[in-house]
Structure formats: structure tokens, C-alpha cells
Motif scaffolding. Structure first.
Motif, PDB file in Angstrom:
ATOM      1  N   TRP A   1       0.840  -1.201   0.000  1.00 55.23           N
ATOM      2  CA  TRP A   1       0.000   0.000   0.000  1.00 55.23           C
ATOM      3  C   TRP A   1       0.876   1.251   0.000  1.00 55.23           C
ATOM      4  N   TRP A   2       1.913   1.244   0.855  1.00 60.91           N
ATOM      5  CA  TRP A   2       2.835   2.380   0.975  1.00 60.91           C
ATOM      6  C   TRP A   2       3.510   2.671  -0.373  1.00 60.91           C
ATOM      7  N   LEU A   3       3.996   1.628  -1.053  1.00 63.60           N
ATOM      8  CA  LEU A   3       4.661   1.822  -2.349  1.00 63.60           C
ATOM      9  C   LEU A   3       3.679   2.329  -3.401  1.00 63.60           C
ATOM     10  N   MET A   4       2.450   1.786  -3.397  1.00 60.25           N
ATOM     11  CA  MET A   4       1.455   2.217  -4.374  1.00 60.25           C
ATOM     12  C   MET A   4       1.036   3.666  -4.119  1.00 60.25           C
ATOM     13  N   ALA A   5       0.913   4.017  -2.837  1.00 55.70           N
ATOM     14  CA  ALA A   5       0.556   5.404  -2.493  1.00 55.70           C
ATOM     15  C   ALA A   5       1.678   6.365  -2.886  1.00 55.70           C
ATOM     16  N   LEU A   6       2.927   5.952  -2.616  1.00 54.55           N
ATOM     17  CA  LEU A   6       4.081   6.781  -2.972  1.00 54.55           C
ATOM     18  C   LEU A   6       4.117   7.060  -4.469  1.00 54.55           C
ATOM     19  N   SER A   7       3.876   6.012  -5.265  1.00 56.99           N
ATOM     20  CA  SER A   7       3.958   6.145  -6.725  1.00 56.99           C
ATOM     21  C   SER A   7       2.698   6.772  -7.303  1.00 56.99           C
ATOM     22  N   GLY A   8       1.616   6.805  -6.503  1.00 55.35           N
ATOM     23  CA  GLY A   8       0.330   7.243  -7.039  1.00 55.35           C
ATOM     24  C   GLY A   8       0.131   8.754  -7.085  1.00 55.35           C
ATOM     25  N   GLY A   9       0.969   9.507  -6.361  1.00 58.22           N
ATOM     26  CA  GLY A   9       0.816  10.955  -6.367  1.00 58.22           C
ATOM     27  C   GLY A   9       0.491  11.505  -4.995  1.00 58.22           C
ATOM     28  N   ALA A  10       0.190  12.804  -4.940  1.00 58.74           N
ATOM     29  CA  ALA A  10       0.025  13.499  -3.658  1.00 58.74           C
ATOM     30  C   ALA A  10      -1.196  13.004  -2.879  1.00 58.74           C
ATOM     31  N   ALA A  11      -2.351  12.865  -3.557  1.00 58.20           N
ATOM     32  CA  ALA A  11      -3.576  12.510  -2.836  1.00 58.20           C
ATOM     33  C   ALA A  11      -3.510  11.110  -2.211  1.00 58.20           C
ATOM     34  N   PRO A  12      -3.106  10.071  -2.966  1.00 60.05           N
ATOM     35  CA  PRO A  12      -3.011   8.741  -2.345  1.00 60.05           C
ATOM     36  C   PRO A  12      -2.013   8.714  -1.185  1.00 60.05           C
ATOM     37  N   TYR A  13      -0.909   9.488  -1.305  1.00 56.83           N
ATOM     38  CA  TYR A  13       0.073   9.457  -0.228  1.00 56.83           C
ATOM     39  C   TYR A  13      -0.426  10.200   1.002  1.00 56.83           C
ATOM     40  N   ALA A  14      -1.192  11.276   0.776  1.00 58.36           N
ATOM     41  CA  ALA A  14      -1.792  11.988   1.908  1.00 58.36           C
ATOM     42  C   ALA A  14      -2.740  11.067   2.666  1.00 58.36           C
ATOM     43  N   ALA A  15      -3.487  10.224   1.934  1.00 52.08           N
ATOM     44  CA  ALA A  15      -4.405   9.274   2.577  1.00 52.08           C
ATOM     45  C   ALA A  15      -3.619   8.252   3.396  1.00 52.08           C
ATOM     46  N   PHE A  16      -2.487   7.788   2.845  1.00 51.89           N
ATOM     47  CA  PHE A  16      -1.654   6.833   3.583  1.00 51.89           C
ATOM     48  C   PHE A  16      -1.110   7.465   4.863  1.00 51.89           C
ATOM     49  N   GLU A  17      -0.586   8.704   4.728  1.00 50.21           N
ATOM     50  CA  GLU A  17      -0.018   9.381   5.900  1.00 50.21           C
ATOM     51  C   GLU A  17      -1.066   9.622   6.973  1.00 50.21           C
ATOM     52  N   LYS A  18      -2.299   9.971   6.534  1.00 56.44           N
ATOM     53  CA  LYS A  18      -3.369  10.216   7.492  1.00 56.44           C
ATOM     54  C   LYS A  18      -3.634   8.941   8.304  1.00 56.44           C
TER      55      LYS A  18
END
Lengths: 131, 110
Positions: free
Chosen positions: B24-41
Motif C-alpha cells: 500500500w505504501w509503495l502504491m501510495a508513494l507512486s500514485g501521487g500526492a492525494a493517495p500518499y496523503a491518505a496513507f499518511e493520514k
């Protein structure tokens, strides 16, 4: 024994046992565990040594070969070791051959699909324009 | 006995939750700002932190009891006393390493 006395204990049991298999699985689990010892410590140390843990820094880290290559190895070896380890537990508790086959096959598909997704995401970062 | 059970339990936790979160972390990282913000949240949520602390403890416990198993594969430390000492040391070590890591992450990490 045709192997003679020169065979190592592991060499003697390879291909023996009630199922005539398992020696390779046993050894693979240990070899991947040693690799993961190194890769796991690398992963944690890298995260701790990065100046920040924001998206930009992490993308730069995994864009460079020095980050991308060990991460690719961590994904492949990690999923392989996980699959081997969980299989031992399944084999210990699920004895009915049909159920055992179904669960182990589902776990194999899950591990391959998960590993492919992780590798694809890493590839996007490593070969993309970011960083 | 307990350490052997812990080795399995932490191995299964790392296999299922650990690898799922790594993916999930790798996909969020590669997916752009919004997916990574969701992961960080999710990662900064109290429940997320509990899960991550549990996984880092699982990692250290599995690593240390894994080293113990590898050394026992060579035939070392099968005497009752030594065996028990090393078993207890894996738990002490994993708890200390987890505590040190999270105190650093939550208190000192920029």
C-alpha cells in the motif's frame, strides 16, 4: 546407502521423508531468512538515515538505483519467505488434502499478486520522471 | 515454547499485515500526492500508530528469534538453561529495540 558416508546430513534427507520432498523448501526458508536479515536492517536503517520522511524525499530515495535495487530484492525475497513460512503453518493445521491444496494455492496467488503490485509501484518510481 | 509460538505469530502478522502495508505504501508513494496523503493520514492516526508499533515489534521479535532458530539449526544451545536464556533475550531485545525506535520517531524525528 548409495550416498555413502561423505554425504552431509542435509544431503542425506533431501528427497526423503514421508512426502519425498521438503528439503529444498526447508533450505530456501533459511537462505531467504539470511537475505531478509540484511535487507530488513537496510530498510530500517535507510528510513532512519533519510533527512525527512516526506513523499519527495522517499521518491528520490527509491528513484535512485541504490534505493530501488535493494527494495526490489526486499519485495521479492520478502514475499517468497512469507509464502514459505505461512505454508508451514497451513501444512501443520490443515491436513485434509483438498483443503490444504485450496488454501496453499490461494496463498500462492495472493503472494504473487501482492509482489507484482509492489514491484509495479516500485518500477513506476524507479523508472518514472520523478526524483 | 512461547518464543516459538511468537515466531509463528509475528511471521504471520508480517506476512499478511506487514506486506499488505508495504505494498500500500509503495502504491501510495507512486500514485501521487492525494493517495500518499491518505496513507499518511492513516499512518498518523492512533490506530495506525498502534498497528505500526505492533509490526515493528513483530519485525524485531521475528528477526531475533529467527537468528536464534538459525543458530539452533547448527546444533547450538540445546541445553535447557542456555536455550531458555536466549529465548528470553529475544523478547527483551525486541521490546527494547521497538521502544527505542518509537521514542526516537515520535520525540526526536523532525
Amino acid at each position: 546407502m548409495s550416498l555413502g558416508d561423505s554425504a552431509t546430513p542435509l544431503g542425506k534427507v533431501r528427497g526423503l521423508g514421508s512426502a519425498r520432498e521438503g528439503g529444498e523448501h526447508w533450505l530456501t526458508e533459511r537462505v531467504t531468512s539470511i537475505a531478509l536479515l540484511l535487507l530488513g536492517v537496510w530498510f530500517l536503517a535507510s528510513l532512519l538515515l533519510l533527512p525527512k520522511l516526506d513523499q519527495t524525499t522517499l521518491l528520490e530515495w527509491l528513484h535512485a538505483p541504490s534505493g530501488a535495487i535493494p527494495m526490489a530484492l526486499l519485495i521479492v525475497v520478502g514475499f517468497k519467505h512469507a509464502l514459505d513460512g505461512v505454508k508451514v503453518t497451513v501444512d501443520d493445521y490443515v491436513h485434509e488434502p483438498g483443503n490444504n491444496f485450496v488454501i496453499n494455492t490461494l496463498l500462492l496467488f495472493l503472494a504473487v499478486a501482492g509482489g507484482a503490485m509492489a514491484l509495479f509501484a516500485l518500477g513506476t518510481i524507479a523508472f518514472g520522471a520523478i526524483g | 515454547m512461547i518464543v516459538s509460538i511468537l515466531h509463528r505469530a509475528t511471521g504471520i502478522a508480517l506476512s499478511l499485515a506487514g506486506l499488505a502495508i508495504l505494498t500500500w505504501w509503495l502504491m501510495a508513494l507512486s500514485g501521487g500526492a492525494a493517495p500518499y496523503a491518505a496513507f499518511e493520514k492513516a499512518a498518523h492516526h492512533p490506530v495506525g500508530i498502534i498497528v505500526l508499533v505492533g509490526l515493528t515489534w513483530s519485525f524485531f521479535q521475528h528477526l531475533l528469534s529467527g537468528i536464534r532458530h538459525l543458530s539452533m539449526d547448527t546444533g547450538a544451545a540445546f541445553e535447557l538453561g542456555a536455550n531458555k536464556t536466549f529465548a528470553i533475550l529475544t523478547i527483551v531485545g525486541s521490546v527494547l529495540l521497538t521502544a527505542a525506535l518509537w521514542v526516537y520517531l515520535l520525540e526526536y524525528r523532525p
